[in-house]
Scaffold this motif. Structure first.
Motif, PDB file in Angstrom:
ATOM      1  N   VAL A  22       0.841  -1.199   0.000  1.00  0.00           N
ATOM      2  CA  VAL A  22       0.000   0.000   0.000  1.00  0.00           C
ATOM      3  C   VAL A  22       0.879   1.253   0.000  1.00  0.00           C
ATOM      4  CG1 VAL A  22      -1.683   1.329   1.335  1.00  0.00           C
ATOM      5  CG2 VAL A  22      -2.001  -1.136   1.033  1.00  0.00           C
ATOM      6  N   ASP A  23       1.924   1.271   0.829  1.00  0.00           N
ATOM      7  CA  ASP A  23       2.838   2.422   0.858  1.00  0.00           C
ATOM      8  C   ASP A  23       3.499   2.629  -0.503  1.00  0.00           C
ATOM      9  OD1 ASP A  23       2.265   2.896   3.501  1.00  0.00           O
ATOM     10  OD2 ASP A  23       4.135   2.025   4.284  1.00  0.00           O
ATOM     11  N   GLY A  24       3.971   1.556  -1.109  1.00  0.00           N
ATOM     12  CA  GLY A  24       4.610   1.655  -2.421  1.00  0.00           C
ATOM     13  C   GLY A  24       3.664   2.186  -3.481  1.00  0.00           C
ATOM     14  N   LEU A  25       2.420   1.731  -3.444  1.00  0.00           N
ATOM     15  CA  LEU A  25       1.418   2.201  -4.408  1.00  0.00           C
ATOM     16  C   LEU A  25       1.093   3.674  -4.186  1.00  0.00           C
ATOM     17  CD1 LEU A  25      -0.873  -0.940  -4.313  1.00  0.00           C
ATOM     18  CD2 LEU A  25       0.419  -0.141  -6.304  1.00  0.00           C
ATOM     19  N   ARG A  26       0.913   4.054  -2.936  1.00  0.00           N
ATOM     20  CA  ARG A  26       0.567   5.454  -2.637  1.00  0.00           C
ATOM     21  C   ARG A  26       1.720   6.390  -2.970  1.00  0.00           C
ATOM     22  NH1 ARG A  26      -3.361   3.902   2.005  1.00  0.00           N
ATOM     23  NH2 ARG A  26      -5.205   3.621   0.698  1.00  0.00           N
ATOM     24  N   GLU A  27       2.956   5.962  -2.687  1.00  0.00           N
ATOM     25  CA  GLU A  27       4.121   6.782  -3.045  1.00  0.00           C
ATOM     26  C   GLU A  27       4.241   6.941  -4.562  1.00  0.00           C
ATOM     27  OE1 GLU A  27       7.757   5.465  -1.209  1.00  0.00           O
ATOM     28  OE2 GLU A  27       6.920   5.668   0.813  1.00  0.00           O
ATOM     29  N   ALA A  28       3.725   5.967  -5.300  1.00  0.00           N
ATOM     30  CA  ALA A  28       3.741   6.035  -6.759  1.00  0.00           C
ATOM     31  C   ALA A  28       2.565   6.845  -7.303  1.00  0.00           C
ATOM     32  CB  ALA A  28       3.718   4.627  -7.342  1.00  0.00           C
ATOM     33  N   LYS A 109       9.484  -5.126  -2.288  1.00  0.00           N
ATOM     34  CA  LYS A 109      10.083  -3.872  -1.840  1.00  0.00           C
ATOM     35  C   LYS A 109       9.194  -2.765  -2.363  1.00  0.00           C
ATOM     36  CE  LYS A 109      14.869  -5.519  -1.923  1.00  0.00           C
ATOM     37  NZ  LYS A 109      14.554  -6.903  -2.015  1.00  0.00           N
ATOM     38  N   LYS A 110       8.859  -1.820  -1.505  1.00  0.00           N
ATOM     39  CA  LYS A 110       7.892  -0.804  -1.910  1.00  0.00           C
ATOM     40  C   LYS A 110       8.382   0.032  -3.086  1.00  0.00           C
ATOM     41  CE  LYS A 110       8.899   2.886   1.387  1.00  0.00           C
ATOM     42  NZ  LYS A 110       8.318   3.747   2.405  1.00  0.00           N
ATOM     43  N   GLU A 111       9.684   0.179  -3.260  1.00  0.00           N
ATOM     44  CA  GLU A 111      10.230   0.956  -4.373  1.00  0.00           C
ATOM     45  C   GLU A 111       9.950   0.286  -5.720  1.00  0.00           C
ATOM     46  OE1 GLU A 111      12.385  -0.288  -1.876  1.00  0.00           O
ATOM     47  OE2 GLU A 111      12.109   1.485  -0.612  1.00  0.00           O
ATOM     48  N   ARG A 112       9.760  -1.022  -5.714  1.00  0.00           N
ATOM     49  CA  ARG A 112       9.559  -1.781  -6.954  1.00  0.00           C
ATOM     50  C   ARG A 112       8.098  -1.944  -7.325  1.00  0.00           C
ATOM     51  NH1 ARG A 112      12.119  -7.342  -6.641  1.00  0.00           N
ATOM     52  NH2 ARG A 112      11.718  -7.264  -8.841  1.00  0.00           N
ATOM     53  N   VAL A 113       7.191  -1.633  -6.411  1.00  0.00           N
ATOM     54  CA  VAL A 113       5.774  -1.940  -6.614  1.00  0.00           C
ATOM     55  C   VAL A 113       5.217  -1.277  -7.871  1.00  0.00           C
ATOM     56  CG1 VAL A 113       3.463  -1.681  -5.634  1.00  0.00           C
ATOM     57  CG2 VAL A 113       5.346  -2.420  -4.186  1.00  0.00           C
ATOM     58  N   LYS A 114       5.480  -0.002  -8.076  1.00  0.00           N
ATOM     59  CA  LYS A 114       4.926   0.719  -9.231  1.00  0.00           C
ATOM     60  C   LYS A 114       5.420   0.111 -10.543  1.00  0.00           C
ATOM     61  CE  LYS A 114       2.987   4.191 -11.499  1.00  0.00           C
ATOM     62  NZ  LYS A 114       2.804   3.758 -12.843  1.00  0.00           N
TER      63      LYS A 114
END
Length: 196
Positions: A22-28, A109-114
Motif C-alpha cells: 500500500v505504501d509503495g502504491l501510494r508513493e507512486a 520492496k515498496k520501491e519496486r511496486v509501481k
C-alpha cells in the motif's frame, strides 16, 4: 490510464506485507487501493470491487490459491501481480496458466511496486490483444470456410462459376444488409436441411 486513477486491490493476510504494498502504491501516486485480508470468497469480492489491477502477496502459493486465480481470471479479467517468498517451476507455470501477469519471487520492496504494476498491466494488455487477434483470425477463417461451402453449393446447384457464386452471395448480403458470412451460413444450413 493515469496512475492515480488506477484502482488496485491488494490481497494479503499479513498486515505488515500489505502495508509495504500500500505504501509503495501510494508513493507512486496510486490512491485507489483496497486491501482484502482473507481469500475467503475472493472471486465474489473481487468481482464486486472490480479493480483495474490485483496484487496478491503470499508467502508460499498453494494449489487452492492458484485455483482461485483461475476463477478470478475467468470472472474478473484484470492484470494480476503475485508476490511470493518461495516458489518452484511448477508453481510458476501454474500461476501463468492461472492468468498471473507478473510473478515475483522474494522481491517485495515498496520501491519496486509501481514498476511491477506497470509491467503487469503491459503484459496483460499484450496478452489480451493477442487473444483478441487470435479470436478474430479464427472467426475470419470460419467465415471463409462457410463462404467456400456456400459457393460450392451454389456452383453445384446452379451450375455457376466460383466468381458468379460469390457475386450472388455478395448481392444477397447487400440486399438483406447482412454479412456475406451470415448469408453463406443460412445457405449452408438450408442446404443441410434439404439434403443437398
Amino acid at each position: 490510464m493515469k496512475p492515480n486513477a488506477i484502482r488496485v486491490v491488494v490481497v494479503d493476510d499479513n498486515a505488515v506485507r500489505a502495508a509495504i504494498l500500500v505504501d509503495g502504491l501510494r508513493e507512486a501516486g496510486i490512491d485507489g487501493v483496497e486491501v482484502i485480508e482473507t481469500s475467503t470468497q475472493l472471486v465474489r469480492r473481487l468481482a464486486a470491487i472490480d479493480p483495474d489491477v490485483i496484487i496478491i502477496d503470499l508467502e508460499n502459493p498453494s494449489r487452492d490459491m492458484l485455483e482461485q486465480m483461475f476463477q478470478v481470471s475467468r470472472v474478473v479479467s484484470r492484470p494480476v501481480a503475485m508476490f511470493v517468498d518461495q516458489s518452484d517451476q511448477s508453481m510458476i507455470r501454474a500461476a501463468v496458466d492461472a492468468g498471473v501477469s507478473a510473478y515475483i519471487v522474494d522481491g517485495l520492496k515498496k520501491e519496486r511496486v509501481k514498476a511491477i504494476v506497470d509491467m503487469a498491466i503491459s503484459r496483460f494488455e499484450a496478452f489480451d490483444r493477442l487473444q483478441r487477434e487470435l479470436l478474430e483470425a479464427k472467426s475470419e477463417l470460419a467465415d471463409r470456410k462457410v463462404i467456400d461451402r456456400a459457393k460450392g453449393i451454389l456452383m453445384r446447384s446452379r451450375n455457376l462459376s466460383e466468381e458468379e457464386a460469390y457475386a450472388l452471395l455478395r448481392q444477397a448480403a447487400m440486399n438483406e444488409k447482412r454479412r456475406i458470412a451470415d448469408i453463406a451460413q443460412s445457405l449452408v444450413t438450408a442446404a443441410g436441411l434439404l439434403g443437398k
